[in-house]
Design a protein around this motif. Structure first.
Motif, PDB file in Angstrom:
ATOM      1  N   SER A 110       0.719  -1.235  -0.001  1.00 44.59           N
ATOM      2  CA  SER A 110      -0.146   0.157   0.010  1.00 44.59           C
ATOM      3  C   SER A 110       0.867   1.347  -0.061  1.00 44.59           C
ATOM      4  CB  SER A 110      -1.038   0.174   1.266  1.00 44.59           C
ATOM      5  OG  SER A 110      -0.121  -0.240   2.158  1.00 44.59           O
ATOM      6  N   GLY A 111       0.205   2.314  -0.258  1.00 47.48           N
ATOM      7  CA  GLY A 111       1.028   3.389  -0.388  1.00 47.48           C
ATOM      8  C   GLY A 111       0.153   4.767  -1.261  1.00 47.48           C
ATOM      9  N   SER A 112       0.813   5.771  -1.580  1.00 47.39           N
ATOM     10  CA  SER A 112       0.128   6.914  -2.291  1.00 47.39           C
ATOM     11  C   SER A 112       0.038   6.729  -3.656  1.00 47.39           C
ATOM     12  CB  SER A 112       0.994   7.966  -1.932  1.00 47.39           C
ATOM     13  OG  SER A 112       2.393   7.910  -2.420  1.00 47.39           O
ATOM     14  N   ARG A 113      -1.044   7.246  -4.345  1.00 43.79           N
ATOM     15  CA  ARG A 113      -1.338   7.199  -5.654  1.00 43.79           C
ATOM     16  C   ARG A 113      -0.718   8.438  -6.411  1.00 43.79           C
ATOM     17  NH1 ARG A 113      -7.462   7.320  -8.422  1.00 43.79           N
ATOM     18  NH2 ARG A 113      -6.734   7.486 -10.454  1.00 43.79           N
ATOM     19  N   LYS A 114      -0.291   8.136  -7.765  1.00 45.41           N
ATOM     20  CA  LYS A 114       0.153   9.355  -8.538  1.00 45.41           C
ATOM     21  C   LYS A 114      -0.752   9.378  -9.639  1.00 45.41           C
ATOM     22  CE  LYS A 114       4.149   6.875  -9.419  1.00 45.41           C
ATOM     23  NZ  LYS A 114       5.344   6.606 -10.223  1.00 45.41           N
ATOM     24  N   SER A 115      -1.601  10.349  -9.313  1.00 45.90           N
ATOM     25  CA  SER A 115      -2.864  10.588 -10.296  1.00 45.90           C
ATOM     26  C   SER A 115      -2.303  11.204 -11.342  1.00 45.90           C
ATOM     27  CB  SER A 115      -3.988  11.376  -9.658  1.00 45.90           C
ATOM     28  OG  SER A 115      -3.531  12.440  -8.959  1.00 45.90           O
ATOM     29  N   ALA A 116      -1.111  12.142 -11.377  1.00 40.61           N
ATOM     30  CA  ALA A 116      -0.451  12.760 -12.070  1.00 40.61           C
ATOM     31  C   ALA A 116       0.826  12.304 -12.303  1.00 40.61           C
ATOM     32  CB  ALA A 116      -0.804  14.348 -12.141  1.00 40.61           C
ATOM     33  N   VAL A 117       1.519  12.604 -13.567  1.00 36.05           N
ATOM     34  CA  VAL A 117       2.916  12.287 -13.863  1.00 36.05           C
ATOM     35  C   VAL A 117       3.466  13.138 -14.581  1.00 36.05           C
ATOM     36  CG1 VAL A 117       2.750   9.742 -13.313  1.00 36.05           C
ATOM     37  CG2 VAL A 117       2.348  10.625 -15.616  1.00 36.05           C
ATOM     38  N   ARG A 118       4.887  13.376 -14.117  1.00 36.37           N
ATOM     39  CA  ARG A 118       5.527  14.365 -15.287  1.00 36.37           C
ATOM     40  C   ARG A 118       6.144  13.559 -16.341  1.00 36.37           C
ATOM     41  NH1 ARG A 118       6.138  19.549 -12.960  1.00 36.37           N
ATOM     42  NH2 ARG A 118       5.617  19.618 -10.574  1.00 36.37           N
ATOM     43  N   VAL A 119       5.914  14.065 -17.374  1.00 31.16           N
ATOM     44  CA  VAL A 119       6.611  13.309 -18.495  1.00 31.16           C
ATOM     45  C   VAL A 119       7.267  14.244 -19.585  1.00 31.16           C
ATOM     46  CG1 VAL A 119       4.685  11.523 -18.505  1.00 31.16           C
ATOM     47  CG2 VAL A 119       4.554  13.572 -19.988  1.00 31.16           C
ATOM     48  N   VAL A 120       8.243  13.674 -20.481  1.00 30.60           N
ATOM     49  CA  VAL A 120       8.685  14.503 -21.529  1.00 30.60           C
ATOM     50  C   VAL A 120       8.003  13.930 -22.894  1.00 30.60           C
ATOM     51  CG1 VAL A 120      10.819  14.814 -22.622  1.00 30.60           C
ATOM     52  CG2 VAL A 120      10.813  14.866 -20.137  1.00 30.60           C
ATOM     53  N   VAL A 155       3.494 -15.924  -3.309  1.00 29.34           N
ATOM     54  CA  VAL A 155       3.787 -15.430  -4.671  1.00 29.34           C
ATOM     55  C   VAL A 155       2.999 -14.346  -4.998  1.00 29.34           C
ATOM     56  CG1 VAL A 155       3.666 -16.280  -6.883  1.00 29.34           C
ATOM     57  CG2 VAL A 155       3.891 -17.910  -5.490  1.00 29.34           C
ATOM     58  N   VAL A 156       3.647 -13.252  -4.908  1.00 31.57           N
ATOM     59  CA  VAL A 156       3.187 -11.659  -4.850  1.00 31.57           C
ATOM     60  C   VAL A 156       3.163 -10.886  -6.087  1.00 31.57           C
ATOM     61  CG1 VAL A 156       3.429  -9.541  -3.527  1.00 31.57           C
ATOM     62  CG2 VAL A 156       3.813 -11.683  -2.346  1.00 31.57           C
ATOM     63  N   THR A 157       2.071 -10.313  -6.454  1.00 37.29           N
ATOM     64  CA  THR A 157       2.204  -9.423  -7.831  1.00 37.29           C
ATOM     65  C   THR A 157       1.311  -8.161  -7.259  1.00 37.29           C
ATOM     66  OG1 THR A 157       1.556  -9.326 -10.175  1.00 37.29           O
ATOM     67  CG2 THR A 157      -0.118 -10.441  -8.573  1.00 37.29           C
ATOM     68  N   VAL A 158       1.668  -7.135  -8.101  1.00 38.91           N
ATOM     69  CA  VAL A 158       0.594  -6.086  -8.078  1.00 38.91           C
ATOM     70  C   VAL A 158      -0.587  -6.429  -8.587  1.00 38.91           C
ATOM     71  CG1 VAL A 158       2.633  -4.407  -7.976  1.00 38.91           C
ATOM     72  CG2 VAL A 158       1.495  -5.110 -10.291  1.00 38.91           C
ATOM     73  N   PRO A 159      -1.832  -5.453  -8.485  1.00 37.81           N
ATOM     74  CA  PRO A 159      -1.764  -4.240  -8.062  1.00 37.81           C
ATOM     75  C   PRO A 159      -1.550  -4.199  -6.616  1.00 37.81           C
ATOM     76  CG  PRO A 159      -4.010  -4.971  -8.374  1.00 37.81           C
ATOM     77  CD  PRO A 159      -3.221  -5.977  -8.705  1.00 37.81           C
ATOM     78  N   MET A 160      -1.277  -2.735  -6.436  1.00 40.95           N
ATOM     79  CA  MET A 160      -1.216  -2.071  -4.910  1.00 40.95           C
ATOM     80  C   MET A 160      -2.502  -1.593  -4.453  1.00 40.95           C
ATOM     81  SD  MET A 160       1.084   1.069  -4.995  1.00 40.95           S
ATOM     82  CE  MET A 160       0.291   2.051  -3.724  1.00 40.95           C
ATOM     83  N   LEU A 161      -2.661  -1.228  -2.921  1.00 39.97           N
ATOM     84  CA  LEU A 161      -3.705  -0.446  -2.513  1.00 39.97           C
ATOM     85  C   LEU A 161      -3.462   0.924  -2.353  1.00 39.97           C
ATOM     86  CD1 LEU A 161      -6.915  -0.666  -1.562  1.00 39.97           C
ATOM     87  CD2 LEU A 161      -5.949  -1.038   0.634  1.00 39.97           C
ATOM     88  N   ALA A 162      -4.086   1.829  -3.080  1.00 35.53           N
ATOM     89  CA  ALA A 162      -3.647   3.046  -2.864  1.00 35.53           C
ATOM     90  C   ALA A 162      -4.154   3.649  -1.575  1.00 35.53           C
ATOM     91  CB  ALA A 162      -3.978   4.400  -3.979  1.00 35.53           C
ATOM     92  N   ASP A 163      -3.897   4.748  -1.344  1.00 31.94           N
ATOM     93  CA  ASP A 163      -4.483   5.473   0.250  1.00 31.94           C
ATOM     94  C   ASP A 163      -5.856   6.051  -0.169  1.00 31.94           C
ATOM     95  OD1 ASP A 163      -1.941   5.007   1.591  1.00 31.94           O
ATOM     96  OD2 ASP A 163      -1.183   6.828   1.269  1.00 31.94           O
ATOM     97  N   ASP A 164      -6.083   6.198  -1.398  1.00 31.76           N
ATOM     98  CA  ASP A 164      -7.653   6.584  -1.879  1.00 31.76           C
ATOM     99  C   ASP A 164      -8.575   5.415  -1.801  1.00 31.76           C
ATOM    100  OD1 ASP A 164      -6.782   5.609  -3.915  1.00 31.76           O
ATOM    101  OD2 ASP A 164      -7.321   7.692  -5.099  1.00 31.76           O
ATOM    102  N   GLY A 165      -7.996   4.275  -1.513  1.00 34.01           N
ATOM    103  CA  GLY A 165      -8.697   3.091  -1.579  1.00 34.01           C
ATOM    104  C   GLY A 165      -8.994   2.357  -2.888  1.00 34.01           C
ATOM    105  N   VAL A 166      -8.116   2.787  -4.014  1.00 36.38           N
ATOM    106  CA  VAL A 166      -8.177   2.366  -5.297  1.00 36.38           C
ATOM    107  C   VAL A 166      -7.179   1.423  -5.708  1.00 36.38           C
ATOM    108  CG1 VAL A 166      -8.284   3.111  -7.741  1.00 36.38           C
ATOM    109  CG2 VAL A 166      -9.587   4.307  -6.087  1.00 36.38           C
ATOM    110  N   ALA A 167      -7.160   0.152  -6.552  1.00 44.15           N
ATOM    111  CA  ALA A 167      -6.270  -0.488  -6.782  1.00 44.15           C
ATOM    112  C   ALA A 167      -5.455   0.094  -7.895  1.00 44.15           C
ATOM    113  CB  ALA A 167      -6.872  -1.961  -7.113  1.00 44.15           C
ATOM    114  N   VAL A 168      -4.160   0.172  -7.786  1.00 47.42           N
ATOM    115  CA  VAL A 168      -3.455   0.752  -8.929  1.00 47.42           C
ATOM    116  C   VAL A 168      -2.300  -0.138  -9.166  1.00 47.42           C
ATOM    117  CG1 VAL A 168      -4.160   3.073  -8.264  1.00 47.42           C
ATOM    118  CG2 VAL A 168      -2.029   2.220  -6.929  1.00 47.42           C
ATOM    119  N   ASN A 169      -1.383   0.159 -10.310  1.00 47.23           N
ATOM    120  CA  ASN A 169      -0.312  -0.218 -10.503  1.00 47.23           C
ATOM    121  C   ASN A 169       0.814   0.109  -9.946  1.00 47.23           C
ATOM    122  OD1 ASN A 169       1.506  -1.851 -12.208  1.00 47.23           O
ATOM    123  ND2 ASN A 169       1.460  -0.364 -13.823  1.00 47.23           N
TER     124      ASN A 169
END
Length: 272
Positions: A110-120, A155-169
């Motif tokens: 679990s951890g924080s979600r990155k709803s926005a990312v910086r890209v080039v 045997v572990v895999t993603v997704p993870m659980l975001a702090d807002d309760g949503v499954a994310v990659n």
């Protein structure tokens, strides 16, 4: 000793030898946690559905997947579904009492979600919104230790659980690193090359041991492309308390045992 082994999801990685080696390690009284990815299978599934996988470059030069809502749906189908099941079945056939888990189960990852990312894009820095990915900040080590002490191999895999309760990659290499750190384990990242190469065109140029700051600078300078992320994951594992981190080939006999011996690129805490 506890070993966390990350089985790569690249098309050129065959997990068969790794699964047999997990069984051998357990027979020698080692505890093993398997973590897996599956980017290739996700891409294949997206393409079969008529969609194009999307990868973006960050300002620091790291290339990663942009996970929109549709891609996240495919991740949820493929990784904790078919791929995890296939690995659990393979381990059961090797005599290992394996149990499949996603990062959602028991709030394992679990951890924080990155709803926005910086890209080039086209040489310009931009903000992309709508990303369904996150950074693992917490590992339910108690759950893993309970299973290991009871004789099960997680045997572990993603997704993870975001702090807002949503499954994310989340990146599978970094997931393995987080687990290794939480368990103070030895991390082995198996991939389709023999280690970090000083010369990417020469597979005999493996940087074998990184145990000083100078050696670590040489390592990071040599790592290119996908290997940059694996070195980043190895670094995070050591910073979080892992005993060591090794990047090695999956396509050898007893690849995990070999990596714990002298194969691949081994990084120790003294390098940081």
């Amino acid at each position: 000793m506890t070993v966390v082994v990350k089985v790569g999801g690249a098309r050129a990685v065959d997990p068969k030898d790794a699964l047999a080696d997990v069984s051998a390690l357990i027979d020698n009284d080692e505890q093993v946690v398997v973590v897996h990815g599956g980017s290739t299978a996700v891409d294949d599934t997206l393409e079969a559905l008529g969609e194009t996988p999307e990868y973006v470059e960050t300002p620091s030069g790291v290339v990663g997947r942009f996970t929109d809502e549709r891609t996240m749906e495919v991740f949820s189908m493929v990784l904790p579904g078919k791929l995890n099941t296939d690995l659990v079945v393979g381990l059961q056939n090797e005599g290992v009492d394996a149990i499949g888990l996603s990062g959602i189960d028991g709030q394992l990852l679990s951890g924080s979600r990155k709803s926005a990312v910086r890209v080039v894009e086209d040489g310009k820095k931009k903000i992309r919104r709508g990303d369904h990915s996150g950074r693992i900040e917490r590992v339910n080590g108690d759950l893993l230790e309970t299973l290991l002490e009871s004789g099960y191999t997680p045997v572990v895999t993603v997704p993870m659980l975001a702090d807002d309760g949503v499954a994310v990659n989340s990146d599978a290499d970094r997931a393995a690193a987080a687990v290794a750190g939480a368990l103070s384990a030895e991390l082995v990242i198996l991939t389709d090359v023999p280690g970090v190469l000083a010369d990417v065109d020469d597979e005999s140029s493996v940087i074998e041991r990184v145990d000083s700051s100078d050696a670590y600078e040489t390592l990071t300078a040599a790592a290119e492309g996908f290997m940059t992320r694996k070195v980043m994951a190895a670094t995070e594992a050591l910073e979080d308390g892992a005993e060591s981190a090794t990047i090695a080939s999956a396509n050898t006999e007893a690849p995990i045992s070999g990596a714990l011996g002298s194969n691949g690129t081994t990084i120790t805490p003294e390098a940081l």
